[in-house]
Enzyme design. Structure first.
Site, PDB file in Angstrom:
ATOM      1  N   THR A  90       4.519   2.030   5.471  1.00 29.69           N
ATOM      2  CA  THR A  90       3.109   1.637   5.598  1.00 29.69           C
ATOM      3  C   THR A  90       2.460   2.519   6.654  1.00 29.69           C
ATOM      4  O   THR A  90       3.087   2.795   7.684  1.00 29.69           O
ATOM      5  CB  THR A  90       2.942   0.152   5.988  1.00 29.69           C
ATOM      6  OG1 THR A  90       1.607  -0.054   6.462  1.00 29.69           O
ATOM      7  CG2 THR A  90       3.893  -0.286   7.092  1.00 29.69           C
ATOM      8  N   ARG A 121       0.768  -4.575  -5.672  1.00 24.76           N
ATOM      9  CA  ARG A 121       1.064  -5.909  -5.152  1.00 24.76           C
ATOM     10  C   ARG A 121       1.491  -6.751  -6.348  1.00 24.76           C
ATOM     11  O   ARG A 121       1.191  -6.410  -7.494  1.00 24.76           O
ATOM     12  CB  ARG A 121      -0.139  -6.459  -4.428  1.00 24.76           C
ATOM     13  CG  ARG A 121      -0.327  -5.548  -3.203  1.00 24.76           C
ATOM     14  CD  ARG A 121      -1.334  -5.885  -2.205  1.00 24.76           C
ATOM     15  NE  ARG A 121      -1.017  -5.176  -0.975  1.00 24.76           N
ATOM     16  CZ  ARG A 121      -1.597  -4.056  -0.561  1.00 24.76           C
ATOM     17  NH1 ARG A 121      -2.538  -3.484  -1.281  1.00 24.76           N
ATOM     18  NH2 ARG A 121      -1.260  -3.494   0.575  1.00 24.76           N
ATOM     19  N   GLY A 136       5.832  -2.717   3.394  1.00 31.82           N
ATOM     20  CA  GLY A 136       5.488  -3.322   4.684  1.00 31.82           C
ATOM     21  C   GLY A 136       6.085  -4.715   4.831  1.00 31.82           C
ATOM     22  O   GLY A 136       7.012  -5.087   4.099  1.00 31.82           O
ATOM     23  N   ASP A 137       5.525  -5.486   5.755  1.00 27.53           N
ATOM     24  CA  ASP A 137       6.140  -6.786   6.062  1.00 27.53           C
ATOM     25  C   ASP A 137       6.122  -7.746   4.873  1.00 27.53           C
ATOM     26  O   ASP A 137       7.065  -8.518   4.671  1.00 27.53           O
ATOM     27  CB  ASP A 137       5.525  -7.430   7.306  1.00 27.53           C
ATOM     28  CG  ASP A 137       4.031  -7.641   7.187  1.00 27.53           C
ATOM     29  OD1 ASP A 137       3.405  -7.005   6.309  1.00 27.53           O
ATOM     30  OD2 ASP A 137       3.477  -8.441   7.963  1.00 27.53           O
ATOM     31  N   GLY A 138       5.073  -7.675   4.055  1.00 36.68           N
ATOM     32  CA  GLY A 138       5.022  -8.524   2.861  1.00 36.68           C
ATOM     33  C   GLY A 138       6.175  -8.186   1.919  1.00 36.68           C
ATOM     34  O   GLY A 138       6.900  -9.068   1.442  1.00 36.68           O
ATOM     35  N   ASP A 150       0.142   1.648   8.506  1.00 37.82           N
ATOM     36  CA  ASP A 150      -0.496   0.829   9.541  1.00 37.82           C
ATOM     37  C   ASP A 150       0.261   0.757  10.874  1.00 37.82           C
ATOM     38  O   ASP A 150      -0.319   0.406  11.888  1.00 37.82           O
ATOM     39  CB  ASP A 150      -0.712  -0.599   9.016  1.00 37.82           C
ATOM     40  CG  ASP A 150      -1.577  -0.621   7.766  1.00 37.82           C
ATOM     41  OD1 ASP A 150      -2.361   0.324   7.586  1.00 37.82           O
ATOM     42  OD2 ASP A 150      -1.457  -1.576   6.971  1.00 37.82           O
ATOM     43  N   GLU A 152     -10.396  -0.284  11.123  1.00 36.58           N
ATOM     44  CA  GLU A 152     -11.052  -1.079  10.068  1.00 36.58           C
ATOM     45  C   GLU A 152     -11.010  -2.580  10.368  1.00 36.58           C
ATOM     46  O   GLU A 152     -11.856  -3.334   9.916  1.00 36.58           O
ATOM     47  CB  GLU A 152     -10.440  -0.793   8.692  1.00 36.58           C
ATOM     48  CG  GLU A 152      -8.995  -1.230   8.542  1.00 36.58           C
ATOM     49  CD  GLU A 152      -8.419  -0.924   7.156  1.00 36.58           C
ATOM     50  OE1 GLU A 152      -9.167  -0.789   6.184  1.00 36.58           O
ATOM     51  OE2 GLU A 152      -7.187  -0.813   7.067  1.00 36.58           O
ATOM     52  N   ASP A 207       2.305  -1.499  11.752  1.00 36.93           N
ATOM     53  CA  ASP A 207       2.131  -2.883  12.195  1.00 36.93           C
ATOM     54  C   ASP A 207       3.437  -3.678  12.214  1.00 36.93           C
ATOM     55  O   ASP A 207       3.412  -4.909  12.241  1.00 36.93           O
ATOM     56  CB  ASP A 207       1.089  -3.587  11.300  1.00 36.93           C
ATOM     57  CG  ASP A 207       1.474  -3.551   9.823  1.00 36.93           C
ATOM     58  OD1 ASP A 207       2.442  -2.860   9.463  1.00 36.93           O
ATOM     59  OD2 ASP A 207       0.785  -4.223   9.033  1.00 36.93           O
ATOM     60  N   ARG A 246      -5.465  -1.860   8.806  1.00 35.87           N
ATOM     61  CA  ARG A 246      -5.544  -3.313   8.587  1.00 35.87           C
ATOM     62  C   ARG A 246      -5.727  -4.050   9.919  1.00 35.87           C
ATOM     63  O   ARG A 246      -6.666  -3.768  10.623  1.00 35.87           O
ATOM     64  CB  ARG A 246      -4.330  -3.808   7.815  1.00 35.87           C
ATOM     65  CG  ARG A 246      -4.376  -3.378   6.360  1.00 35.87           C
ATOM     66  CD  ARG A 246      -3.691  -4.367   5.443  1.00 35.87           C
ATOM     67  NE  ARG A 246      -2.250  -4.291   5.581  1.00 35.87           N
ATOM     68  CZ  ARG A 246      -1.399  -4.959   4.821  1.00 35.87           C
ATOM     69  NH1 ARG A 246      -1.852  -5.765   3.884  1.00 35.87           N
ATOM     70  NH2 ARG A 246      -0.117  -4.849   4.984  1.00 35.87           N
ATOM     71  N   GLY A 301       0.842  -1.211   0.000  1.00 34.38           N
ATOM     72  CA  GLY A 301       0.000   0.000   0.000  1.00 34.38           C
ATOM     73  C   GLY A 301       0.866   1.245   0.000  1.00 34.38           C
ATOM     74  O   GLY A 301       1.953   1.242   0.576  1.00 34.38           O
TER      75      GLY A 301
HETATM   76  P1  ADP Z   1       2.971  -4.836   2.531  1.00 36.32           P
HETATM   77  O1  ADP Z   1       4.349  -4.814   1.986  1.00 36.32           O
HETATM   78  O2  ADP Z   1       2.420  -3.463   2.715  1.00 36.32           O
HETATM   79  O3  ADP Z   1       2.856  -5.713   3.768  1.00 36.32           O
HETATM   80  P2  ADP Z   1       1.754  -6.961   0.954  1.00 36.32           P
HETATM   81  O4  ADP Z   1       1.665  -7.894   2.103  1.00 36.32           O
HETATM   82  O5  ADP Z   1       0.604  -6.881   0.028  1.00 36.32           O
HETATM   83  O6  ADP Z   1       2.017  -5.447   1.409  1.00 36.32           O
HETATM   84  O7  ADP Z   1       3.056  -7.350   0.126  1.00 36.32           O
HETATM   85  C1  ADP Z   1       3.482  -6.584  -0.971  1.00 36.32           C
HETATM   86  C2  ADP Z   1       4.136  -7.480  -1.991  1.00 36.32           C
HETATM   87  O8  ADP Z   1       5.299  -8.106  -1.420  1.00 36.32           O
HETATM   88  C3  ADP Z   1       3.288  -8.637  -2.470  1.00 36.32           C
HETATM   89  O9  ADP Z   1       2.398  -8.276  -3.476  1.00 36.32           O
HETATM   90  C4  ADP Z   1       4.364  -9.573  -3.013  1.00 36.32           C
HETATM   91  O10 ADP Z   1       4.826  -9.108  -4.260  1.00 36.32           O
HETATM   92  C5  ADP Z   1       5.473  -9.385  -1.983  1.00 36.32           C
HETATM   93  N1  ADP Z   1       5.372 -10.436  -0.938  1.00 36.32           N
HETATM   94  C6  ADP Z   1       4.504 -10.491   0.095  1.00 36.32           C
HETATM   95  N2  ADP Z   1       4.691 -11.605   0.838  1.00 36.32           N
HETATM   96  C7  ADP Z   1       5.700 -12.275   0.259  1.00 36.32           C
HETATM   97  C8  ADP Z   1       6.365 -13.527   0.514  1.00 36.32           C
HETATM   98  N3  ADP Z   1       6.028 -14.298   1.557  1.00 36.32           N
HETATM   99  N4  ADP Z   1       7.353 -13.910  -0.316  1.00 36.32           N
HETATM  100  C9  ADP Z   1       7.707 -13.139  -1.384  1.00 36.32           C
HETATM  101  N5  ADP Z   1       7.125 -11.959  -1.683  1.00 36.32           N
HETATM  102  C10 ADP Z   1       6.142 -11.527  -0.881  1.00 36.32           C
END
Ligand code: ADP
Length: 349
Positions: free
Chosen positions: A131, A78, A108-110, A133, A228, A135, A177, A11
């Protein structure tokens, strides 16, 4: 170092541009070319017809022009393919082919999980927590959080003024989130009487009882700040039966929302004219506050310094008011502590 890459992922968050500017300034100071990768990890997968849709050499004059722009110039998205090891290997090969010897990932963590995988594929990465959030447990603040809270505080102050004029309680939904930090800090900063977060179980009946107490004391402008994600920690409540029994049409299986919640409270509290506002995306699109901009600058600067020093697989954060770094793996293992005492104080429990 040959070239550095930078991307924003997940995000969008206020301050992402400022972080890119800091990365560019530090890279320019040491004569390292900087490549901006578009739309998060998508830009590494060569999905676009033209390379310039995926990557752009970030010249200092272009970058200095975005310092005070909200949103993210590099775009963000994403990228489902990045969950697949074969696509991640493709991305690592793309970076090597482009002579990019280090990558700054703002997300963020993803996004950090993605960076961790790239590190294991031999691409040095540094993460910056972008992010709204808040979080991520390892850091006291994430980029954009302060701005998001300030947007919410301004909105709630205005809502409380009209609530007072009309003697109406108000439910205000904020983002975050699965994290209640934006909601809690907004509540603390505005004098809201009730706050509901995903971290703490709550029930509709008890909130209605609290609202009735406030009304009995003559306070008709109670503000109920809801995160939310708070609907996931709500005790089961049969909204369908309740609303239909009180003359309000509702379809079976309809999910609860801030608007429906206000409607329920109205009917549980002597038909008081409860209203609802969902603050929404203004929290993400606002200009960063000075605090977020300053953090972005320090974080971007440190990220490039680490890459230049050959340190990788790290995330940058804020601890005891100072910018610091630690390993991505350790950072992602840290458990969040919800500020329960503050929560109890707002809810007067
Ligand atoms: P955020 O980074 O804000 O937490 P997301 O969780 O949607 O947002 O993750 C963003 C992007 O990071 C995902 O669309 C994907 O491309 C990548 N990603 C998320 N989780 C993983 C994972 N376990 N392994 C590899 N890439 C990941």
């Amino acid at each position: 170092m040959k070239k550095i890459g930078v991307l924003t992922s997940g995000g969008d968050a206020p301050g992402m541009n400022a972080a890119v500017v800091a990365v560019a300034l530090n890279a320019a100071m040491y004569g390292i070319p900087l490549v901006g990768i578009k739309r998060g990890y998508n830009g590494l997968l060569r999905k676009s017809e033209s390379l310039s849709d995926d990557m752009e050499e970030l010249r200092l004059d272009t970058v200095l022009d975005i310092a005070d722009r909200p949103g993210t110039y590099l775009r963000t998205a994403r990228c489902a393919e990045f969950m697949d090891p074969q696509w991640r290997k493709f991305a690592a090969d793309t970076l090597r082919a482009m002579d990019i010897g280090g990558l700054v990932v703002i997300g963020g963590d993803g996004s950090f999980q993605g960076a961790r995988h790239l590190c294991h594929l031999g691409i040095p990465c540094i993460g910056i927590p972008g992010t709204i959030d808040n979080d991520l447990a390892y850091t006291e603040m994430t980029l954009g959080y302060d701005t998001a809270v300030n947007v919410c505080v301004d909105a709630v102050r205005a809502i409380r003024a009209t609530s007072r004029s009309h003697d109406r309680p108000h439910v205000v939904e904020v983002m975050g989130r699965h994290c209640g930090d934006i909601a809690l800090t907004t509540a603390v900063s505005t004098g809201a009487e009730i706050v509901l977060v995903p971290e703490v179980r709550w029930s509709v009946e008890k909130v209605a009882a609290r609202l009735r107490e406030q009304i009995a004391k003559g306070n008709y402008r109670t503000t109920i700040i809801v995160a939310e994600g708070c609907w996931e920690s709500m005790e089961p409540f049969d909204m369908y039966t309740f609303l239909n029994a009180h003359g309000k049409r509702c379809y079976e299986g309809e999910p609860i929302s801030a608007y429906r919640f206000a409607s329920i409270l109205k009917r549980m509290c002597g038909n008081v004219e409860a209203r609802a506002t969902v603050i929404g995306y203004t929290q993400r699109g606002e200009q960063p506050t000075a605090r977020d901009s300053a953090f972005a600058f320090e974080a971007g600067n440190l990220a490039v310094r680490l890459l230049r020093d050959g340190i990788s697989n790290q995330v940058v954060g804020m601890r005891e008011g100072k910018v610091f770094y630690m390993s991505i793996d350790e950072a992602l293992k840290e458990k969040r502590h919800f500020r329960r005492e503050l929560y109890n104080l707002v809810n007067r429990m």
